[in-house]
Structure formats: structure tokens, C-alpha cells
Design an enzyme around this catalytic site. Structure first.
Site, mmCIF file in Angstrom:
data_model
loop_
_atom_site.group_PDB
_atom_site.id
_atom_site.type_symbol
_atom_site.label_atom_id
_atom_site.label_comp_id
_atom_site.label_asym_id
_atom_site.label_seq_id
_atom_site.Cartn_x
_atom_site.Cartn_y
_atom_site.Cartn_z
ATOM 1 N N GLU A 1 43.267 36.575 34.232
ATOM 2 C CA GLU A 1 44.236 36.036 34.584
ATOM 3 C C GLU A 1 44.390 34.435 33.769
ATOM 4 O OE1 GLU A 1 46.408 37.822 37.655
ATOM 5 O OE2 GLU A 1 44.589 37.034 38.497
HETATM 6 C C1 BMA Z 1 44.195 39.566 40.672
HETATM 7 C C2 BMA Z 1 42.876 39.569 40.302
HETATM 8 C C3 BMA Z 1 41.816 39.232 41.304
HETATM 9 C C4 BMA Z 1 42.794 39.259 42.496
HETATM 10 C C5 BMA Z 1 43.187 40.125 42.569
HETATM 11 C C6 BMA Z 1 44.016 40.339 44.255
HETATM 12 O O1 BMA Z 1 44.481 38.477 40.215
HETATM 13 O O2 BMA Z 1 42.525 39.387 38.550
HETATM 14 O O3 BMA Z 1 41.358 38.036 41.392
HETATM 15 O O4 BMA Z 1 41.592 39.474 43.517
HETATM 16 O O5 BMA Z 1 44.387 39.828 41.505
HETATM 17 O O6 BMA Z 1 44.748 39.440 44.813
#
Ligand code: BMA
Length: 927
Positions: free
Chosen positions: A481
Site C-alpha cells: 500500500e
Molecule cells: C491493509 C493491509 C494490512 C492491514 C489490512 C487490514 O491495510 O495491507 O496492512 O492489516 O488492510 O486493515
């Protein structure tokens, strides 16, 4: 299989002799040493172990309670704030003066100061690197028996000190920091989720977490510490589909301790899985630079059996024995198991012929295995434990069995855990699970000082080389991300400043692209898990990738998608889902089962909103603020509660444990329902203009017992989600798509087979009492390869009955062939359409019956008096296993349904069978 002569320096030998005998190195495995772990502040000194971590050793020695119990996550933070010393006498060393002696660590977590005989050897600061140090001269001056001592500094304290150094980097946006986490993780090269994550605890452990050795070598001896094996098609370039008719090229490169003579050569022997030699010969193009020797050879592809992911063909594997030889002497040899396959993430522009097929313009974003597009079905793998040394082969085999039993062919190994150990890749190679792998950076921007970048370069190089031979390796991504979250946030907070994108590219392009492209031609690279791909891929540039970012043409579709929406009122609004080429993560959290909670909290805490349970929920509210306060921890609980109350009858059992259990289960039903809605939507996209070719939900499994996005609980128990994902990841499925605002209702059959499948679909409306509301209708269909076809169109606004009192059962039978087989198989699937608000539906007692046959080992279930929604077979605590299916619906006219069960472990001596219960949503309405 044979080698092509033009890649060789010497005459090729087919079916030749085996390599000569090994050498006389002395290797002491430090797991056999007598370790102590100590801390002077708390006056602790107890036996330690390797590989291990401080928490595990203290727990085993009875100094601390089970870190996973209750509020251990908070109560044991004193361990994390301390420094710890591991010490052991070094026995079994050869004291002759000819021997050179080295320490070799495959993983130190994280900040160490290493001493031998009280003399400083080195300091380390990267959990992910392999370190080796020569200690010959220290040993020669050692007055007593040599002792190895490794002091581990507190990673939490050290990262805080680094963050506050004068001139240290700061960013206009904070990285994602969840509830109850330690700050400053982005300054250090340690598993980022060790400081806490929204699904996990913050133990920040320390220790010698990977195997460690003393290596002693005589003058001419060498020790292979890491091996790169790259198998690709001649002419292949990263990120581009290769010519499948080109011959295979094998490139081998060995990193050694000791000196490689300039006259050294590489020999290779390829053996099949039964250890019969299928080819041998010499590698050509030998280069030796310091402690690395590299060579390559072309291989005639005819006889190489391809490796395929599960469901797409067999998992053919071979052993590759590579030897370093000097004249008649074999200096070292190493054997790696690998396979022949190409795997590419194709992000090329949509071609004219694709446009002519109705594919929307833009770029591709899908995987191709051995030149075939396929649908990637799977989930995201997080660290399976906060303490890696206790992750066993057996546990991982069980987990991966659940992956393949769940019809998944790909896992995304999320970017802020640890680089996956080889034994897990080995399991994935055998079971046919592709591992999209990532460098360990996530949800933050990172420093770009020279020391930091140099440290990352070493880490990346080591790990890329270490795992490249695994055919399950599918991709390298820079981090989690970054392009869709961290970079745009920084740019929004500090507009028109190019510093953030420049720094981002310094790390994720300038450092990591050479780490991948410089070592392997067989693996693709993307800088960020969610990305719009490249604007240009040009191998004549020093860094061949020019990022697209948001340089998009309206109407065009580019990258992969990430979707989270904690407003459950829109969970089934299809227009709220992203349209992209691939869904790499999406999800919503749920509670684990009562049986799992009982492993981690005291009986008095088994209430939905008990403090202990709330404090084990680390999910922050959408949009932040990400602060450490208790009020926020109730928001994650609130989101689950709101969803359960909105869509289902909510439990009000007088027995508080039964009530808690039913609440936990209802949150799992919502989670599964929401994921199914998205998975069917993404899969249908394979036949729509977006040509969507992948769905990997967040997240496969749990790191501990807590409310999270997982489909598999910490001990391996399947949540409702894993069963529903198994169902909806079958090759040929039917599903409905409802616009509840207009009432438009359609159904599609979607197939990810590589050839067309034909069959018929039946639609029947039932009242909840099981009565047929209208005569069933049937249509015949043919669904194309990797495609979808509409089989129903109607409207719920013109129904002659109230939707709250009716369900439509749709089922298909289709004949088709699995990829790489000619055999026709029958695929069946069923799906129920119903009003979303099941709390308002006229559910009746379905009269569920359950029986078990000792003979077949199967259970038989039947709904005798009404429609059973979300039938659930529950296994008692102490037993682990999974049903063939679960979480399904039944109508009385289905008659008895036999359901298989696979037992994985049992502490009840077989009594568990009597403890299996059956229920459905109707049970929620009972007092
Ligand atoms: C995204 C993922 C994780 C996180 C999940 C739930 O941000 O890439 O980093 O645990 O969602 O929030």
C-alpha cells in the site's frame, strides 16, 4: 533433457558420473550449543536456545506466562524494553592453525553486538540479512575456552533513538500506526508487524531467530552460504511474457565463504524426484568475483516436465546439484529442488486484438503461467505467529493443505512480516501454491539515507538469491500500500513537493529494481502491492521501470485494487466495489470462534465487549485517528456489531457463553457474505471489459486469537469465510448480482477453465417453509474459457411475493475439462439469492437433522421442515479438522446431504464425533 553445447565450455556429458566426494569442513551447528539468556536488570539468567527468541525461552523456563494469554501483549512489554544476552561456549572447534573460523548467522533479530572471548566481533542491525564474520584471529588470542556472546538491544528503544537523531527524516504524513503499537518501525529493518498491527500483538521479540553455525575451513576449502538458481526462457526479460518455444536457460550463482580459485568451474546434475539423473554437464560463461561464482547453460526443453500451480496441472519438480570443481577436486556442492515454469505479471498495454474482444483500453494486469493467462484465486498470508521460531513444518503443511483444499492457487505474502523461510516455499512448491512475495516495507514512507539504502540492498540481494529457485515464487513487490496510500497522502499533505516521489523511487526503484532484475530474469517486479503499473518498461534505461502513478487516460483501466469499507450498510452495493484488473486485497474483520477464544482468555472474559476481548481488537476506525486509546478499540467491535444487527437475526440466548459464541459466529457470517459478494463480482469481471483476473482477499490466517480479517483461526480452525471462499473459488460457479435500488436481478455463470464448459442452470423460488413458490425454470448455457455468461435477468420489483418470505435457489451442472487435462468432468454449484435483511425474513425452524456414519466417516444433514440458512456444523474444542462444505443453505427438497470430514488433530480420543453440533441462522432466534 539435454544441455545445449553452445552454452558450455566443455563437451557435454549426458548420464555421466556423480560428483566426487565432499570436503572436510568443520561445521558446528549452534543449535547444539549450551546457551543461556540473561538480563542483569531483572537478574534473569536461564537456559536459552537457537533458533529462538527471548519470549519463547522465558516462557519455556517459566519466567513469563504464555505471551498469547489474556493481556500478555501489554503485560510483557517490559521484556521488549530490555536488552538480552545470549551466551554459549564454543565446543567442537578445530584448533589447528590452518583452519579459518567463521560465524554464520542466517538471521539475527535485530540489534546485536557480538563478542567472542570478550572481544568485539561485529554489530548488526538487520533482521533479514545473513551475516558472516571471520573470528580466526580472535580465537588465536583467546586465553580460555572460547565463548560466544550476543547482546540484543531493545528494538523499541533503539528505533526511538534513531528516530530522534538530529537531521533524521520526517514525513508530512504519518505511516499507518494502529492501536497499541510501538512507533518508529520504519526506521529499522525488523519485521514491521513486530511493533503491532491491526490484526496482531506488539511483542517486538529479539533473538537468534534463524539457524547459526561456526564454519571452519582449511586453506582451499569453501562453504556455500547462499545459492541463486534462475531458470528462464532464452531471451526472457523481467515483466514481459517470454517466447514459450525458446529453450530453457539455467543460471546458477553460488555465494561462498572462502576463496574461489580463478580456475574453478561449475558442474550440474539434474535428477528427477526419484533421484535418477536426467542430465549432467558443465556450465558455461563462468565468472568468479571474490566469493561468488556464476555460470549458465541452455537446456533442451523437450523433456522438461513443466511445473504448474494446483488445479492447472502437475507440480513437477527436479533436483539440481551444482558443484564447484577445480580440476579433479570438488570444492563444494549444493542441491536445490526447483522446476521448469515461467510466471509473469503481464502489465503490457491492451492490444488491438484484446480491444477487438471487448477488453477496455489501458494496460493488462494479470499473471501468466507457462504462457497461459489464469485466474488467481487466493488470499493474503501474514506471519503465522508473532514468534517465527515456533512456526513448524507440520503447522505450515496443515495451513497450506487448507489453502489448496480451499481451491486457492495463489497467496500474496504480505510486505511487513518476514521474508518467507525456504521450508514454506518448499511446501508451496509441492502443493502448487504461487507465492506473490514482497520486500518488507509497508504502510509508511521510509528513510533514504545512504546507510539505510545500503542495508536494504544487502537484505534484498540475499533474499532474492535465496528463494529464486522455488517455482512457487510468483512475483516480487516492493511493499504494501505505498503507491495507493502512503505516497499520495504525503503528496496531498505537501503539494507540489517532488521530494516524496523522488525518495520513494530511490528505494523502491533505484535500490530494489536492480536487486530483482540484477539477479533473476524469471521474476517480475512491481514497486507497490497496489499499483497502476508502468508507463514505460525500457531495458535500455539504467532503471527500466517508469511508473504510471495516476497518469491515466479516462475510460482506461490499469492496475490492481485494494478495497476496505467499514460502513456495512453499503457492503452489498456492487457499485461500491472497485473496477480493476485484479483485486489484491479486500476485507472486513470478524470474531474467532468460542473454541479459539477459550484458548486465550479466562472464562469470565468470554463476553463480546469484555475489556480483554476489546483490547485484543487492534482495528482502528476507518479514517483514523490512530491513537492509543481504549475508546477507539471499541470501534472495531462496533463495526462488527452494526453489521450483524443490520443483516441477521441477532442472538439473545439466556446462556451467556452460548450467546457469546452465537455473536462471534454471526460476525463470521457477515464477513463471509461480504467476501463472497466481492469475490463473485471480481470473478465475473473476467468476462467484462475490465478483464479482471485475480482475487486475493485479506487475509488467509491469524497470527493470534483475536478479532481480525482472517479466514483461518490461529490453531487452524476454519472460519465461515474459508468455507465460503472454498465454495466460490470452485472453477465453475453461478452467482446472482442484485441492484437493490432498481430491483434488477441477474445471474451469471463464471468459469476459470481454459476451455469452454456447457451445462444447464435451474432457478427455483421457495418460501422459507420449503414450499415451491413457482415452477422452477432451466436454461442451457455455454461459458467460454476464463469467461462469464449471463443466465438470468429479472427484477425483484415485480415479484408476486414479498422478498422477505422467499429465496431463490440457483444451481448449475456443467461439463468441462480442467486445464492441462482432456478428461471431461462434471462441475456443480449452487447459490441462494435472498433479501439482504435476513433479520426481517420469515425464517422458520428448518428441522435440521444430523447423523454420522462410522463406516464412511461422513455426516448426513437434512432440513426436514423449512429452508435452513447458513447451516453450520461445529466441531468441539480440542479437535481440528474440516468438513467438505459448511455455511451452506438447504431446502427440504434437497433431501439428506452427505458431508465428508477430514480430521487433522484430536485430543478427545474419538469422542469429538458426539460433540459435533448443527445449527443455522434460525438458532439465533431461539432464547
Ligand atoms: C491493509 C493491509 C494490512 C492491514 C489490512 C487490514 O491495510 O495491507 O496492512 O492489516 O488492510 O486493515
Amino acid at each position: 533433457m539435454k544441455f545445449f553445447p553452445h552454452y558450455q565450455t566443455s563437451v557435454l556429458t549426458i548420464l555421466g558420473t556423480a560428483a566426487t566426494a565432499a570436503t572436510a569442513q568443520n561445521i558446528v551447528d549452534l543449535s547444539t550449543a549450551k546457551w543461556t539468556v540473561s538480563n542483569p536488570v531483572y537478574n534473569i539468567s536461564v537456559p536459552g536456545s537457537v533458533p529462538s527468541q527471548v519470549h519463547l525461552d522465558l516462557y519455556r523456563e517459566g519466567i513469563i506466562p504464555d505471551p498469547y494469554f489474556g493481556l500478555g501483549d501489554f503485560e510483557l512489554r517490559w521484556v521488549t524494553y530490555e536488552n538480552w544476552t545470549y551466551e554459549a561456549p564454543l565446543h567442537g572447534l578445530d584448533s589447528s592453525s590452518e583452519a579459518s573460523t567463521w560465524l554464520l548467522f542466517n538471521g539475527l533479530d535485530t540489534f546485536t553486538s557480538i563478542e567472542v572471548c570478550g572481544q568485539h566481533v561485529a554489530s548488526t542491525n538487520n533482521q533479514f540479512r545473513q551475516y558472516y564474520f571471520e573470528i580466526s584471529s580472535i580465537l588465536s588470542t583467546c586465553s580460555s575456552d572460547p565463548t560466544l556472546s550476543i547482546n540484543f538491544g531493545s528494538a523499541v528503544n533503539i528505533s526511538a533513538a534513531i528516530a530522534s537523531e538530529p537531521g533524521q527524516e520526517t514525513w508530512p504524513n504519518d505511516g499507518v500506526e494502529g492501536l497499541f503499537e510501538f512507533p518508529n518501525r520504519q526506521f529499522i529493518r525488523k519485521e514491521q508487524s513486530d511493533f503491532g498491527w491491526d490484526w496482531g500483538p506488539a511483542f517486538a521479540p529479539a533473538g537468534i531467530w534463524q539457524p547459526a553455525y561456526v564454519i571452519q575451513l582449511a586453506d582451499s576449502e569453501i562453504y556455500v552460504r547462499n545459492t541463486l538458481l534462475d531458470i528462464y526462457r532464452e531471451g526472457q526479460l523481467n515483466n514481459l511474457p517470454p517466447d514459450q518455444s525458446a529453450s530453457w536457460v539455467l543460471n546458477a550463482s553460488l555465494d561462498v565463504i572462502g576463496n574461489i580459485p580463478s580456475s574453478a568451474e561449475l558442474k550440474i546434475e539434474i535428477l528427477d524426484i526419484n533421484n535418477s539423473t536426467v542430465a549432467d554437464g558443465s556450465l558455461g560463461n563462468i565468472t568468479t568475483s571474490g566469493s561468488t561464482i556464476t555460470g549458465s547453460v541452455a537446456i533442451d526443453g523437450e523433456a522438461c516436465q513443466l511445473w504448474w500451480p494446483k488445479g492447472l496441472g502437475p507440480q513437477n519438480l527436479y533436483y539440481f546439484k551444482i558443484s564447484v570443481v577445480d580440476g579433479s577436486k570438488t570444492l563444494a556442492s549444493v542441491t536445490k529442488r526447483s522446476g521448469f515454469r515461467t510466471i509473469v505479471l503481464n502489465m503490457t498495454p491492451i492490444s488491438a486484438s484484446q480491444l477487438a474482444q471487448g477488453i477496455a483500453p489501458g494496460n493488462n494486469w494479470h499473471f501468466e503461467i507457462n504462457g497461459h493467462e489464469f485466474y488467481a484465486k487466493g488470499s493474503n498470508f501474514i506471519p503465522p505467529d508473532a514468534f517465527w521460531p515456533r512456526v513448524t513444518q507440520e503447522r505450515m503443511e496443515q495451513l497450506f493443505q487448507s489453502v489448496v483444499d480451499g481451491n486457492q492457487n495463489m497467496l500474496r505474502v504480505w510486505a511487513s512480516g518476514a521474508y518467507t523461510p525456504d521450508f514454506i516455499y518448499d511446501i508451496a512448491d509441492e502443493m502448487g501454491v504461487l507465492l506473490w512475495s514482497e520486500f518488507e516495507f509497508g504502510d509508511a514512507l521510509y528513510p533514504v539515507g545512504q546507510d539505510f539504502l545500503d542495508n536494504v540492498r544487502e537484505e534484498a540481494d540475499y533474499n532474492v538469491r535465496r528463494v529464486n529457485h522455488h517455482p512457487s515464487l510468483a512475483l516480487w513487490a516492493g511493499g504494501n500500500e505505498l503507491e495507493n496510500l502512503e505516497l499520495p497522502e504525503a503528496e496531498a499533505a505537501d503539494p507540489n513537493n517532488t521530494r516524496w516521489v523522488n525518495e520513494y523511487e530511490k528505494l523502491f526503484l533505484d535500490v530494489l529494481v536492480p536487486a530483482v532484475f540484477g539477479n533473476t530474469k524469471s521474476i517480475s517486479y512491481i514497486p507497490s502491492s497496489t499499483t497502476n503499473g508502468y508507463l514505460e518498461l525500457n531495458f535500455s534505461l539504467p532503471v527500466p521501470i517508469i511508473e504510471r502513478y495516476n497518469n491515466e487516460t479516462p475510460g482506461s483501466i490499469y492496475g490492481d485494487t485494494d478495497h476496505y469499507d467499514y460502513d456495512s450498510t453499503v457492503a452489498f452495493n456492487l457499485s461500491s466495489y472497485p473496477v480493476g484488473r485484479f483485486a489484491n486485497e479486500f476485507g472486513f474483520h470478524s470474531m474467532p470462534s468460542l473454541q479459539t477464544w477459550q484458548q486465550a482468555v479466562s472464562p469470565e472474559d468470554l463476553h463480546f465487549n469484555s475489556s480483554v476481548i476489546q483490547l485484543r481488537n487492534h482495528h482502528y476506525p476507518a479514517g483514523g485517528p490512530f491513537t492509543d486509546n481504549f475508546a477507539n478499540s471499541s470501534k472495531g467491535m462496533g463495526e462488527m456489531t452494526i453489521a450483524a444487527e443490520m443483516y441477521y437475526p441477532t442472538p439473545y440466548h439466556s446462556d451467556s457463553i452460548a450467546n457469546f459464541s452465537a455473536w462471534c459466529h454471526t460476525t463470521q457470517i457477515f464477513q463471509a457474505d461480504f467476501y463472497r459478494s466481492q469475490i463473485t463480482y471480481y470473478r465475473r469481471g473476467s468476462g467484462l471489459p475490465e478483464r479482471q483476473l485475480g482475487s486475493l482477499y485479506w487475509q488467509l490466517e491469524d497470527i493470534w486469537q483475536a478479532p481480525t480479517w482472517a479466514g483461518i483461526e490461529y490453531d487452524g480452525r476454519w472460519k465461515v469465510l474459508h468455507y465460503i471462499a472454498k465454495d466460490i473459488y470452485q472453477p465453475v460457479i453461478i452467482a446472482s448480482y442484485w441492484n437493490y435500488t432498481t430491483g434488477d436481478l441477474t445471474a451469471y455463470v463464471t468459469s476459470d477453465l481454459w476451455t469452454p464448459a456447457s451445462g444447464s442452470a435451474t432457478f427455483a423460488w421457495y418460501g422459507y417453509d420449503g414450499s415451491l413458490l413457482a415452477p422452477p425454470s432451466t436454461v442451457d448455457f455455454t461459458v467460454g474459457a476464463l469467461n462469464t455468461t449471463q443466465v438470468f435477468a429479472g427484477s425483484t420489483s415485480t415479484l408476486p411475493f414479498d422478498l422477505r418470505h422467499a429465496v431463490m435457489k440457483m444451481n448449475i451442472t456443467a461439463a468441462g475439462a480442467l486445464p492441462n487435462t482432456d478428461e471431461t468432468r462434471v462441475f456443480k454449484h449452487e447459490y441462494y439469492f435472498h433479501d439482504l435483511l435476513l433479520g426481517e425474513a420469515s425464517l422458520v425452524d428448518p428441522g435440521l437433522t444430523l447423523s454420522y456414519s462410522e463406516e464412511s466417516g461422513n455426516f448426513t444433514v437434512e432440513a426436514t421442515s423449512g429452508v435452513a440458512a447458513w447451516v453450520w456444523l461445529d466441531i468441539p474444542a480440542g479437535t481440528l479438522g474440516n468438513f467438505e462444505e459448511n455455511g451452506f443453505w438447504l431446502v427440504p427438497s434437497d433431501g439428506p446431504r452427505e458431508i465428508g470430514f477430514t480430521l487433522k488433530s484430536d485430543e478427545s480420543g474419538g469422542k469429538w464425533v458426539k460433540g459435533v453440533t448443527i445449527g443455522s441462522l434460525w438458532n439465533n432466534t431461539l432464547p
